[in-house]
Motif scaffolding. Sequence first.
Motif, PDB file in Angstrom:
ATOM      1  N   CYS A  54      40.431  42.416  82.124  1.00 56.60           N
ATOM      2  CA  CYS A  54      40.539  41.772  82.477  1.00 56.60           C
ATOM      3  C   CYS A  54      40.266  40.672  81.057  1.00 56.60           C
ATOM      4  O   CYS A  54      39.672  40.927  79.786  1.00 56.60           O
ATOM      5  CB  CYS A  54      39.255  41.440  83.428  1.00 56.60           C
ATOM      6  N   PRO A  55      40.299  39.441  81.338  1.00 55.55           N
ATOM      7  CA  PRO A  55      40.275  38.478  80.046  1.00 55.55           C
ATOM      8  C   PRO A  55      38.852  38.950  80.273  1.00 55.55           C
ATOM      9  O   PRO A  55      37.987  37.866  81.653  1.00 55.55           O
ATOM     10  CB  PRO A  55      41.052  37.042  80.876  1.00 55.55           C
ATOM     11  N   ALA A  56      38.622  38.052  79.136  1.00 60.64           N
ATOM     12  CA  ALA A  56      37.072  38.440  79.582  1.00 60.64           C
ATOM     13  C   ALA A  56      35.910  37.072  79.988  1.00 60.64           C
ATOM     14  O   ALA A  56      34.620  37.620  80.397  1.00 60.64           O
ATOM     15  CB  ALA A  56      36.293  37.836  77.183  1.00 60.64           C
ATOM     16  N   ILE A  57      37.054  36.246  79.408  1.00 51.60           N
ATOM     17  CA  ILE A  57      36.288  34.551  80.536  1.00 51.60           C
ATOM     18  C   ILE A  57      36.139  35.210  82.048  1.00 51.60           C
ATOM     19  O   ILE A  57      34.386  34.696  82.590  1.00 51.60           O
ATOM     20  CB  ILE A  57      37.347  33.684  80.004  1.00 51.60           C
ATOM     21  N   VAL A  58      36.683  35.566  82.481  1.00 48.12           N
ATOM     22  CA  VAL A  58      37.199  36.035  84.003  1.00 48.12           C
ATOM     23  C   VAL A  58      35.604  37.209  84.348  1.00 48.12           C
ATOM     24  O   VAL A  58      34.988  36.709  85.428  1.00 48.12           O
ATOM     25  CB  VAL A  58      38.114  36.716  84.000  1.00 48.12           C
ATOM     26  N   GLN A  59      36.046  37.727  83.099  1.00 45.02           N
ATOM     27  CA  GLN A  59      34.621  38.888  83.284  1.00 45.02           C
ATOM     28  C   GLN A  59      32.820  37.909  83.153  1.00 45.02           C
ATOM     29  O   GLN A  59      32.371  38.059  84.111  1.00 45.02           O
ATOM     30  CB  GLN A  59      34.625  39.633  82.411  1.00 45.02           C
ATOM     31  N   TRP A  60      32.981  37.136  82.608  1.00 47.16           N
ATOM     32  CA  TRP A  60      31.939  36.335  82.160  1.00 47.16           C
ATOM     33  C   TRP A  60      31.226  35.529  83.736  1.00 47.16           C
ATOM     34  O   TRP A  60      29.821  35.676  84.370  1.00 47.16           O
ATOM     35  CB  TRP A  60      32.052  35.589  81.128  1.00 47.16           C
ATOM     36  N   ILE A  61      32.601  35.059  84.075  1.00 44.99           N
ATOM     37  CA  ILE A  61      32.522  33.998  85.543  1.00 44.99           C
ATOM     38  C   ILE A  61      31.972  35.269  86.209  1.00 44.99           C
ATOM     39  O   ILE A  61      30.889  35.027  86.924  1.00 44.99           O
ATOM     40  CB  ILE A  61      33.365  33.639  86.358  1.00 44.99           C
ATOM     41  N   VAL A  62      32.540  36.351  86.920  1.00 50.32           N
ATOM     42  CA  VAL A  62      31.986  37.763  87.483  1.00 50.32           C
ATOM     43  C   VAL A  62      30.706  37.771  87.346  1.00 50.32           C
ATOM     44  O   VAL A  62      29.824  37.724  88.254  1.00 50.32           O
ATOM     45  CB  VAL A  62      32.580  38.287  87.671  1.00 50.32           C
ATOM     46  N   ARG A  63      30.310  38.248  85.792  1.00 49.12           N
ATOM     47  CA  ARG A  63      28.410  38.604  85.291  1.00 49.12           C
ATOM     48  C   ARG A  63      27.959  37.683  85.870  1.00 49.12           C
ATOM     49  O   ARG A  63      26.903  37.451  86.393  1.00 49.12           O
ATOM     50  CB  ARG A  63      29.023  39.147  83.961  1.00 49.12           C
ATOM     51  N   ARG A  64      27.998  36.242  85.868  1.00 43.49           N
ATOM     52  CA  ARG A  64      27.052  35.115  85.834  1.00 43.49           C
ATOM     53  C   ARG A  64      26.631  35.206  87.412  1.00 43.49           C
ATOM     54  O   ARG A  64      26.042  34.936  87.853  1.00 43.49           O
ATOM     55  CB  ARG A  64      27.397  34.239  85.012  1.00 43.49           C
TER      56      ARG A  64
END
Length: 527
Positions: free
Chosen positions: A392-402
């Motif tokens: 998964c793209p890192a930026i999408v993972q970041w959205i999930v994490r935030r």
Amino acid sequence: MDTRDIIFIIIASAVGLGVFIGVIYVFAGPVTRGMGWVGRRIGGFIKGEVTDFARIVAGCVLVPLFGLLAAVSLVFVQIPAARRFGLAAHEEVVRIGLSIYRMAFAHPARLFGLEAAVENIETRIPGVLSGTWGDAISPRDALFAGYSVSGTIPGGGSGAKLYIVQPDDKKRREFSRDFGLVKANAIDKVLIKSFSTMGRDGDGGLPQLVRESQGLEAGKRLGLILDHGLTTERFWYAMRFVPGSNLRVVITSMHQASPDDGLAPEQLTRALRYTRDLLETLAAYHEQGLWHKDVKPDNIIIEPVEGGNGGDTARLVDIGLVSSLRSAMTLTTHGTEYYRDPEMVRLALRGAKVHEVDGAKFDLYAVGAVLFSMLEDNFPAQGVLSPMRKKCPAIVQWIVRRSMADYQQRYASARDMLSDVSYTLDAMQRDIAIGELKPGNLPSMRGSEDATAFEPPAALPAPVEMVPVRVVQPAREPTEFVTAQAKTVTAEVSPDQPMEAIVTNWWTGAFEMVTARVPAPGKSRGQ
């Protein structure tokens, strides 16, 4: 035989043939129609008997199966699941009873033309017993005035019964008056959620009715509730029926259409599109001072668009737990495990009031959990710490994490998260390699929730060359190194010592180059 005899024979034969044809015409029609009537009766009787026998066999399989599942749910203290399985077993028992009645009486009676007697029995008896035996055998058109029941769907853990109904002409005119002609024309099916006021069939009783009535007022303000009613037997409200599959089913199909290591690009786009739809809906809720409290894949219906061009829409349904953000009531732990914010549970156990917290952030946690489920085809069993194993793209993972981060570090609003999701989706639709995007490029990090269109990221700083440095240490001063604030101080460094990077902001990825720590003589680096 002369000519006159021949003529007489011909005339007599013609008359006889005409009489024979007349007799056939007069008597054969009723005989044929009678044979057709008998054939239809026999055919209907056989079809009905076979159909009901099949229902009985299926019911005999399903009743013990649902009973076993209910028992297993009780063992694992899953009370809502046990209630659902128990209700399903109850409904199958009622269907078996009705099938036996039809096989023993109704079908044979119709075979011999006794429809009037059957209709009288099937109308009068359920009308008398509906107050004690429930809606399963009530006349379908008598359940809700102005609506004809065309089917049912499984209810949720609240014990409610869900009916798919069709409004009559009077109701359509009311919808036309209240909601506008265009919207009324689109309402050909309605979903009615019904609760027993008698506390039977596993319904949640008075507390559940109070919660649903609170959701009713909220749904009216948002235009989600079309109609409602309260009788001595039931409380119900009507919503627009959304055709389609729930998101849990769609997630499975998305991963079946993707490689094993993660969602294909087109499926990832779908996941972000559904997330955007969900956030737009929740933003409307929050701006009206409401929070949903039960965002989960089972409460999200993917409504297909005519033509099947891939423009399907995610619709958030079930307003049973909707609450005011300014309520003076104590927080409760209602919701669904794995999609319910653990922080909300902790605050509820401490006795926090609803108006003392920002309930919208609890909805955002659930949105992040739903996006996690779409990406991983699994639920986040460990909350924000749940590992994301699929590509998964890192930026999408970041959205999930935030969105699932600690309460204070989470997105401030649904609009903030919506701007980030829209920005990422726009980048994907422009064929931008989103793997190159960094969290600092997102609108929420740039302080502009309106900047949802993709903008090329600013150039990253040139890599710093890792070269040895030497600085002079003052006499007899103890050697000091990087402090907790990631600052450097004067120290004597070996000529071979390189610089090292210290991350100063994990959200943006900012870092600072500092002199690397030099171990004291005689000590290893781990001491």
